[in-house]
Enzyme design. Structure first.
Site, PDB file in Angstrom:
ATOM      1  N   CYS A 111      96.288  -5.716  21.367  1.00  0.00           N
ATOM      2  CA  CYS A 111      96.172  -5.773  19.902  1.00  0.00           C
ATOM      3  C   CYS A 111      97.025  -4.717  19.209  1.00  0.00           C
ATOM      4  O   CYS A 111      97.239  -4.776  17.999  1.00  0.00           O
ATOM      5  CB  CYS A 111      94.712  -5.641  19.491  1.00  0.00           C
ATOM      6  SG  CYS A 111      93.671  -6.896  20.234  1.00  0.00           S
ATOM      7  N   HIS A 255      94.235  -3.093  12.445  1.00  0.00           N
ATOM      8  CA  HIS A 255      93.991  -4.256  13.297  1.00  0.00           C
ATOM      9  C   HIS A 255      92.694  -4.915  12.855  1.00  0.00           C
ATOM     10  O   HIS A 255      91.699  -4.241  12.573  1.00  0.00           O
ATOM     11  CB  HIS A 255      93.913  -3.810  14.764  1.00  0.00           C
ATOM     12  CG  HIS A 255      93.452  -4.891  15.667  1.00  0.00           C
ATOM     13  ND1 HIS A 255      93.986  -6.163  15.626  1.00  0.00           N
ATOM     14  CD2 HIS A 255      92.499  -4.924  16.641  1.00  0.00           C
ATOM     15  CE1 HIS A 255      93.388  -6.912  16.529  1.00  0.00           C
ATOM     16  NE2 HIS A 255      92.472  -6.193  17.154  1.00  0.00           N
ATOM     17  N   ASN A 285      90.063 -12.204  15.011  1.00  0.00           N
ATOM     18  CA  ASN A 285      90.945 -11.215  15.647  1.00  0.00           C
ATOM     19  C   ASN A 285      92.090 -11.959  16.335  1.00  0.00           C
ATOM     20  O   ASN A 285      91.886 -12.632  17.339  1.00  0.00           O
ATOM     21  CB  ASN A 285      90.108 -10.416  16.658  1.00  0.00           C
ATOM     22  CG  ASN A 285      90.925  -9.395  17.436  1.00  0.00           C
ATOM     23  OD1 ASN A 285      92.151  -9.429  17.433  1.00  0.00           O
ATOM     24  ND2 ASN A 285      90.250  -8.504  18.130  1.00  0.00           N
TER      25      ASN A 285
HETATM   26  N1  COA Z   1      75.344 -14.725  18.273  1.00  0.00           N
HETATM   27  C1  COA Z   1      74.076 -14.335  18.349  1.00  0.00           C
HETATM   28  N2  COA Z   1      73.675 -13.285  19.073  1.00  0.00           N
HETATM   29  C2  COA Z   1      74.622 -12.632  19.761  1.00  0.00           C
HETATM   30  C3  COA Z   1      75.979 -12.997  19.742  1.00  0.00           C
HETATM   31  C4  COA Z   1      76.325 -14.096  18.953  1.00  0.00           C
HETATM   32  N3  COA Z   1      77.594 -14.529  18.844  1.00  0.00           N
HETATM   33  N4  COA Z   1      76.685 -12.123  20.511  1.00  0.00           N
HETATM   34  C5  COA Z   1      75.806 -11.242  21.007  1.00  0.00           C
HETATM   35  N5  COA Z   1      74.560 -11.561  20.563  1.00  0.00           N
HETATM   36  C6  COA Z   1      73.305 -10.897  20.857  1.00  0.00           C
HETATM   37  C7  COA Z   1      73.342 -10.065  22.132  1.00  0.00           C
HETATM   38  O1  COA Z   1      73.164 -10.894  23.254  1.00  0.00           O
HETATM   39  C8  COA Z   1      72.211  -9.126  21.893  1.00  0.00           C
HETATM   40  O2  COA Z   1      71.008  -9.785  22.180  1.00  0.00           O
HETATM   41  P1  COA Z   1      69.824  -9.020  22.942  1.00  0.00           P
HETATM   42  O3  COA Z   1      69.452  -7.875  22.018  1.00  0.00           O
HETATM   43  O4  COA Z   1      68.797 -10.072  23.076  1.00  0.00           O
HETATM   44  O5  COA Z   1      70.428  -8.560  24.224  1.00  0.00           O
HETATM   45  C9  COA Z   1      72.248  -8.879  20.389  1.00  0.00           C
HETATM   46  O6  COA Z   1      73.008  -9.961  19.844  1.00  0.00           O
HETATM   47  C10 COA Z   1      72.906  -7.578  19.997  1.00  0.00           C
HETATM   48  O7  COA Z   1      74.086  -7.451  20.742  1.00  0.00           O
HETATM   49  P2  COA Z   1      75.046  -6.260  20.569  1.00  0.00           P
HETATM   50  O8  COA Z   1      76.133  -6.366  21.603  1.00  0.00           O
HETATM   51  O9  COA Z   1      74.257  -5.006  20.459  1.00  0.00           O
HETATM   52  O10 COA Z   1      75.648  -6.581  19.133  1.00  0.00           O
HETATM   53  P3  COA Z   1      76.626  -5.710  18.322  1.00  0.00           P
HETATM   54  O11 COA Z   1      76.051  -5.435  16.995  1.00  0.00           O
HETATM   55  O12 COA Z   1      77.158  -4.567  19.140  1.00  0.00           O
HETATM   56  O13 COA Z   1      77.854  -6.713  18.102  1.00  0.00           O
HETATM   57  C11 COA Z   1      80.044  -7.225  18.886  1.00  0.00           C
HETATM   58  C12 COA Z   1      78.553  -7.264  19.192  1.00  0.00           C
HETATM   59  C13 COA Z   1      80.794  -7.884  20.041  1.00  0.00           C
HETATM   60  C14 COA Z   1      80.279  -8.029  17.615  1.00  0.00           C
HETATM   61  C15 COA Z   1      80.470  -5.750  18.690  1.00  0.00           C
HETATM   62  O14 COA Z   1      80.056  -4.983  19.781  1.00  0.00           O
HETATM   63  C16 COA Z   1      81.952  -5.585  18.531  1.00  0.00           C
HETATM   64  O15 COA Z   1      82.531  -6.028  17.554  1.00  0.00           O
HETATM   65  N6  COA Z   1      82.616  -4.882  19.472  1.00  0.00           N
HETATM   66  C17 COA Z   1      84.037  -4.651  19.412  1.00  0.00           C
HETATM   67  C18 COA Z   1      84.745  -5.897  19.828  1.00  0.00           C
HETATM   68  C19 COA Z   1      86.197  -5.885  19.463  1.00  0.00           C
HETATM   69  O16 COA Z   1      86.547  -5.556  18.382  1.00  0.00           O
HETATM   70  N7  COA Z   1      87.031  -6.310  20.406  1.00  0.00           N
HETATM   71  C20 COA Z   1      88.432  -6.405  20.244  1.00  0.00           C
HETATM   72  C21 COA Z   1      89.051  -5.066  20.095  1.00  0.00           C
HETATM   73  S1  COA Z   1      90.763  -5.213  19.972  1.00  0.00           S
END
Ligand code: COA
Length: 328
Positions: A111, A255, A285
């Protein structure tokens, strides 16, 4: 030495994929995706190969720059989702755009690709007197690499492309490029496996998550932590080099991964959100293409004007990061 951005172009595949579309095959919903990421929809390349999207963006950028393609001395194509291991996407686009006198290669910094590629092009422009113009293309078909059974990652990404034609100039310029390979396994997709007839049995463990074929794996929480910490740090490092502060910047173009990452970074920097260009609601993204797509949108909407100071801030798999501060 700095750069002058002569023209930019973008290409987004027509096919839209809404949050509700994901709810048909993974347990998710529109509200969760919007509140946790800020994404409402994204585009998906159907038949369009990565090089084709890059070519469309490149043709637009060349036209806007008003530069004859045979005067382009360098084509850098940044992508983490190339159609081929070889040839390079850059060689295809070099031919397809008529940039017959250009050298051409691909660059993969995930990215952060566009930031790395623009800074690399600047170094060519500075040191090679025969290279007057450089074409930087960023294009990604992430949909070809997603694990559509993993709701935590598949909802984040989209496909698209953007490109810029640049020349050298004495305008303000500062850059920082970096990488922390200790996080390589946090966001990764394997290359396709060797043909079975030559594969050998081995108990070698490479330490990377075992995902089927080339599907993308992500540790969302760790990547999130990295992003919110590195975004303000890398900007500050680039700004300090030229004695600037956040107040000197007209537009931050980060980004586009997750609006919460951008909001947290804005808070850490003490800069208002209305100075940040955000397009991830429409496109998700798009990896290396996200910064130049956001730039194109800002130009087209009249927000970004010539003479304004911009900060391009990238971060992503690698884990890589980089910032460019320049005058548009
Ligand atoms: N829909 C519904 N629930 C979802 C889900 C979705 N699409 N994706 C994850 N969940 C659930 C998880 O399974 C978890 O459930 P649990 O509590 O029963 O285990 C709950 O939501 C919380 O998950 P968590 O991972 O704590 O959520 P979060 O607030 O951290 O958000 C991301 C997850 C992936 C959105 C976040 O971590 C993120 O944006 N990370 C960076 C990713 C990124 O930018 N990547 C590219 C970089 S270049």
């Amino acid at each position: 030495m700095g750069i002058n951005i002569l023209g930019m172009g973008k290409y987004l595949p027509e096919q839209k994929f809404t949050n509700d579309d994901f709810a048909r095959f993974v347990e998710t919903n529109d509200e969760w995706i919007r509140t946790r990421t800020g994404i409402a929809e994204r585009r998906m390349a159907g038949w369009e190969p990565t090089w084709y999207m890059g070519k469309q963006a490149a043709l637009q950028a060349i036209e806007k720059a008003g530069v004859s393609p045979d005067k382009i001395g360098l084509v850098i194509f940044c992508t983490a989702t190339a159609d081929f291991h070889t040839p390079s996407m850059a060689s295809i686009v070099q031919y397809e755009t008529g940039a017959v006198n250009a050298s051409a290669f691909d660059l993969n910094a995930a990215c952060t690709g566009f930031v790395y590629a623009v800074d690399t092009a600047r170094r060519f422009l500075e040191t090679d007197s025969e290279c007057r113009y450089a074409l930087v293309v960023a294009a990604e078909s992430l949909s070809h690499f997603l694990d559509f059974s993993d709701r935590g990652s598949c909802i984040l990404f989209g496909d698209g492309a953007a490109a810029a034609v640049i020349e050298k100039s004495d305008k303000l310029y500062s850059s920082v490029l970096g990488s922390d390979g200790s996080g390589a396994g946090l966001l990764c997709a394997r290359a396709l496996q060797t043909a079975p007839e030559v594969a050998v049995e081995s108990d070698f463990e490479d330490g990377f998550p075992d995902k089927p074929l080339h599907k993308l794996y992500q540790n969302g929480k760790e990547v999130y932590k990295f992003a919110v910490s590195i975004l303000p740090k890398s900007f500050k490092k680039a700004a300090e080099k030229v004695g600037m502060t956040k107040e000197d910047i007209d537009w931050f173009i980060p980004h586009q991964a997750n609006v919460r990452i951008i909001e947290t970074a804005a808070k850490k920097l003490g800069a208002p959100m209305d100075k940040f260009i955000v397009t991830l609601d429409k496109y998700g993204n798009t990896s290396s293409a996200s910064i130049p797509i956001a730039m194109c949108e800002a130009i087209d909407s009249g927000k970004l004007k010539k003479g304004q100071k911009i900060a391009l801030i990238g971060f992503g798999a690698g884990l890589t990061y980089g910032s460019i501060i320049t005058e548009f």
